[in-house]
Design a protein around this motif. Structure first.
Motif, PDB file in Angstrom:
ATOM      1  N   MET A   1       0.840  -1.182   0.000  1.00  0.00           N
ATOM      2  CA  MET A   1       0.000   0.000   0.000  1.00  0.00           C
ATOM      3  C   MET A   1       0.884   1.243   0.000  1.00  0.00           C
ATOM      4  SD  MET A   1      -2.625   1.508   2.935  1.00  0.00           S
ATOM      5  CE  MET A   1      -2.512   0.039   3.867  1.00  0.00           C
ATOM      6  N   ALA A   2       0.571   2.174  -0.874  1.00  0.00           N
ATOM      7  CA  ALA A   2       1.294   3.446  -0.933  1.00  0.00           C
ATOM      8  C   ALA A   2       1.065   4.222   0.358  1.00  0.00           C
ATOM      9  CB  ALA A   2       0.816   4.254  -2.127  1.00  0.00           C
ATOM     10  N   ASN A   3       2.083   4.968   0.774  1.00  0.00           N
ATOM     11  CA  ASN A   3       1.915   5.765   1.983  1.00  0.00           C
ATOM     12  C   ASN A   3       2.051   7.267   1.743  1.00  0.00           C
ATOM     13  OD1 ASN A   3       4.681   6.354   1.831  1.00  0.00           O
ATOM     14  ND2 ASN A   3       5.248   4.921   3.444  1.00  0.00           N
ATOM     15  N   THR A   4       2.238   7.653   0.473  1.00  0.00           N
ATOM     16  CA  THR A   4       2.498   9.064   0.192  1.00  0.00           C
ATOM     17  C   THR A   4       1.856   9.496  -1.124  1.00  0.00           C
ATOM     18  OG1 THR A   4       4.627   8.891   1.323  1.00  0.00           O
ATOM     19  CG2 THR A   4       4.345  10.765  -0.147  1.00  0.00           C
ATOM     20  N   LEU A   5       1.326  10.710  -1.116  1.00  0.00           N
ATOM     21  CA  LEU A   5       0.954  11.421  -2.337  1.00  0.00           C
ATOM     22  C   LEU A   5       1.910  12.602  -2.441  1.00  0.00           C
ATOM     23  CD1 LEU A   5      -2.937  11.576  -2.042  1.00  0.00           C
ATOM     24  CD2 LEU A   5      -1.546   9.900  -3.262  1.00  0.00           C
ATOM     25  N   LEU A   6       2.455  12.813  -3.621  1.00  0.00           N
ATOM     26  CA  LEU A   6       3.350  13.937  -3.855  1.00  0.00           C
ATOM     27  C   LEU A   6       2.886  14.643  -5.112  1.00  0.00           C
ATOM     28  CD1 LEU A   6       7.175  14.070  -3.547  1.00  0.00           C
ATOM     29  CD2 LEU A   6       6.066  14.966  -5.596  1.00  0.00           C
TER      30      LEU A   6
ATOM     31  N   ASN B   1      -1.964   4.583   7.719  1.00  0.00           N
ATOM     32  CA  ASN B   1      -3.182   4.227   6.981  1.00  0.00           C
ATOM     33  C   ASN B   1      -3.025   4.244   5.470  1.00  0.00           C
ATOM     34  OD1 ASN B   1      -4.786   3.941   9.362  1.00  0.00           O
ATOM     35  ND2 ASN B   1      -4.812   6.162   9.521  1.00  0.00           N
ATOM     36  N   GLY B   2      -1.886   4.665   4.989  1.00  0.00           N
ATOM     37  CA  GLY B   2      -1.670   4.731   3.552  1.00  0.00           C
ATOM     38  C   GLY B   2      -2.251   5.995   2.938  1.00  0.00           C
ATOM     39  N   ALA B   3      -1.931   6.192   1.675  1.00  0.00           N
ATOM     40  CA  ALA B   3      -2.385   7.370   0.937  1.00  0.00           C
ATOM     41  C   ALA B   3      -2.839   6.925  -0.439  1.00  0.00           C
ATOM     42  CB  ALA B   3      -1.260   8.390   0.816  1.00  0.00           C
ATOM     43  N   SER B   4      -4.000   7.405  -0.864  1.00  0.00           N
ATOM     44  CA  SER B   4      -4.554   6.998  -2.146  1.00  0.00           C
ATOM     45  C   SER B   4      -5.278   8.165  -2.798  1.00  0.00           C
ATOM     46  CB  SER B   4      -5.534   5.840  -1.921  1.00  0.00           C
ATOM     47  OG  SER B   4      -6.372   5.656  -3.031  1.00  0.00           O
ATOM     48  N   MET B   5      -4.935   8.433  -4.057  1.00  0.00           N
ATOM     49  CA  MET B   5      -5.654   9.464  -4.803  1.00  0.00           C
ATOM     50  C   MET B   5      -7.122   9.093  -4.926  1.00  0.00           C
ATOM     51  SD  MET B   5      -3.016  10.579  -7.851  1.00  0.00           S
ATOM     52  CE  MET B   5      -2.420   8.920  -8.225  1.00  0.00           C
ATOM     53  N   ASP B   6      -7.388   7.822  -5.245  1.00  0.00           N
ATOM     54  CA  ASP B   6      -8.774   7.384  -5.416  1.00  0.00           C
ATOM     55  C   ASP B   6      -9.578   7.579  -4.135  1.00  0.00           C
ATOM     56  OD1 ASP B   6      -8.374   6.682  -8.064  1.00  0.00           O
ATOM     57  OD2 ASP B   6      -7.970   4.580  -7.604  1.00  0.00           O
TER      58      ASP B   6
ATOM     59  N   PRO C   1      -4.064  20.559 -14.492  1.00  0.00           N
ATOM     60  CA  PRO C   1      -3.607  21.746 -15.219  1.00  0.00           C
ATOM     61  C   PRO C   1      -2.371  22.428 -14.630  1.00  0.00           C
ATOM     62  CG  PRO C   1      -5.989  21.815 -14.977  1.00  0.00           C
ATOM     63  CD  PRO C   1      -5.495  20.654 -14.144  1.00  0.00           C
ATOM     64  N   LEU C   2      -2.209  22.406 -13.308  1.00  0.00           N
ATOM     65  CA  LEU C   2      -1.110  23.149 -12.703  1.00  0.00           C
ATOM     66  C   LEU C   2      -0.093  22.288 -11.965  1.00  0.00           C
ATOM     67  CD1 LEU C   2      -3.109  26.207 -11.312  1.00  0.00           C
ATOM     68  CD2 LEU C   2      -1.778  26.044 -13.425  1.00  0.00           C
ATOM     69  N   GLU C   3      -0.342  20.983 -11.857  1.00  0.00           N
ATOM     70  CA  GLU C   3       0.586  20.096 -11.169  1.00  0.00           C
ATOM     71  C   GLU C   3       0.243  18.655 -11.507  1.00  0.00           C
ATOM     72  OE1 GLU C   3      -0.064  21.002  -7.046  1.00  0.00           O
ATOM     73  OE2 GLU C   3      -1.924  19.874  -6.952  1.00  0.00           O
ATOM     74  N   THR C   4       1.161  17.772 -11.188  1.00  0.00           N
ATOM     75  CA  THR C   4       0.952  16.348 -11.372  1.00  0.00           C
ATOM     76  C   THR C   4       1.124  15.680 -10.016  1.00  0.00           C
ATOM     77  OG1 THR C   4       1.741  16.424 -13.645  1.00  0.00           O
ATOM     78  CG2 THR C   4       1.770  14.272 -12.562  1.00  0.00           C
ATOM     79  N   THR C   5       0.215  14.755  -9.693  1.00  0.00           N
ATOM     80  CA  THR C   5       0.265  14.047  -8.417  1.00  0.00           C
ATOM     81  C   THR C   5       0.660  12.605  -8.648  1.00  0.00           C
ATOM     82  OG1 THR C   5      -1.433  15.498  -7.489  1.00  0.00           O
ATOM     83  CG2 THR C   5      -1.065  13.401  -6.359  1.00  0.00           C
ATOM     84  N   MET C   6       1.588  12.130  -7.813  1.00  0.00           N
ATOM     85  CA  MET C   6       2.058  10.745  -7.861  1.00  0.00           C
ATOM     86  C   MET C   6       1.689  10.058  -6.553  1.00  0.00           C
ATOM     87  SD  MET C   6       5.930  11.254  -9.321  1.00  0.00           S
ATOM     88  CE  MET C   6       6.387  12.621  -8.256  1.00  0.00           C
ATOM     89  N   GLU C   7       1.588   8.742  -6.606  1.00  0.00           N
ATOM     90  CA  GLU C   7       1.239   7.932  -5.432  1.00  0.00           C
ATOM     91  C   GLU C   7       2.294   6.842  -5.268  1.00  0.00           C
ATOM     92  OE1 GLU C   7      -2.247   4.733  -4.955  1.00  0.00           O
ATOM     93  OE2 GLU C   7      -2.982   6.789  -5.203  1.00  0.00           O
ATOM     94  N   GLY C   8       2.838   6.705  -4.072  1.00  0.00           N
ATOM     95  CA  GLY C   8       3.840   5.669  -3.841  1.00  0.00           C
ATOM     96  C   GLY C   8       4.463   5.788  -2.472  1.00  0.00           C
ATOM     97  N   GLU C   9       5.687   5.300  -2.364  1.00  0.00           N
ATOM     98  CA  GLU C   9       6.463   5.406  -1.131  1.00  0.00           C
ATOM     99  C   GLU C   9       7.259   6.701  -1.177  1.00  0.00           C
ATOM    100  OE1 GLU C   9       6.022   3.092   1.335  1.00  0.00           O
ATOM    101  OE2 GLU C   9       4.512   2.372  -0.083  1.00  0.00           O
ATOM    102  N   LEU C  10       7.399   7.352  -0.040  1.00  0.00           N
ATOM    103  CA  LEU C  10       8.023   8.673   0.011  1.00  0.00           C
ATOM    104  C   LEU C  10       9.404   8.688  -0.650  1.00  0.00           C
ATOM    105  CD1 LEU C  10       8.012  11.620   0.893  1.00  0.00           C
ATOM    106  CD2 LEU C  10       8.824  10.871   3.136  1.00  0.00           C
TER     107      LEU C  10
END
Length: 100
Positions: A1-6, A85-90, A42-51
């Protein structure tokens, strides 16, 4: 499970003041090649994964800008880190399925 959104907005100083769009496209290609889930906005890109993994991708994005001839790069990032608890865009966007 991913723990970070950047989320990242990369602002390269382009050689000769040319358009930054090809450079931004290259930065997004670095993200795509990494294999992590991501969303372009439009102004940024978000990634999901480990820090650590995401920070390495940011490094590769900046390196790609330098390789393309940019004398300097500004990378504005936002980090949401939730190791328990993890991090998820969805999960964060489930209330907004159509983006509105």
């Amino acid at each position: 499970m991913a723990n970070t959104l950047l989320s990242i907005q990369i602002l390269p100083q382009t050689p000769g003041g040319e358009s930054s769009l090809p450079y931004v496209d290259r930065a997004i290609a670095v993200i795509k090649a990494s294999g992590v889930p991501y969303r372009v906005a439009p102004l940024e890109t978000t990634m999901e994964g480990e820090l650590g993994e995401l920070l390495q991708i940011v490094q590769r994005m900046n390196d790609a800008m330098t390789e393309m001839g940019c004398p300097s790069v500004i990378s504005q990032i936002k980090v949401y880190h939730n190791p328990k608890n993890g991090a998820s865009m969805d999960r964060l966007l489930e209330k907004y399925p159509d983006g509105k």
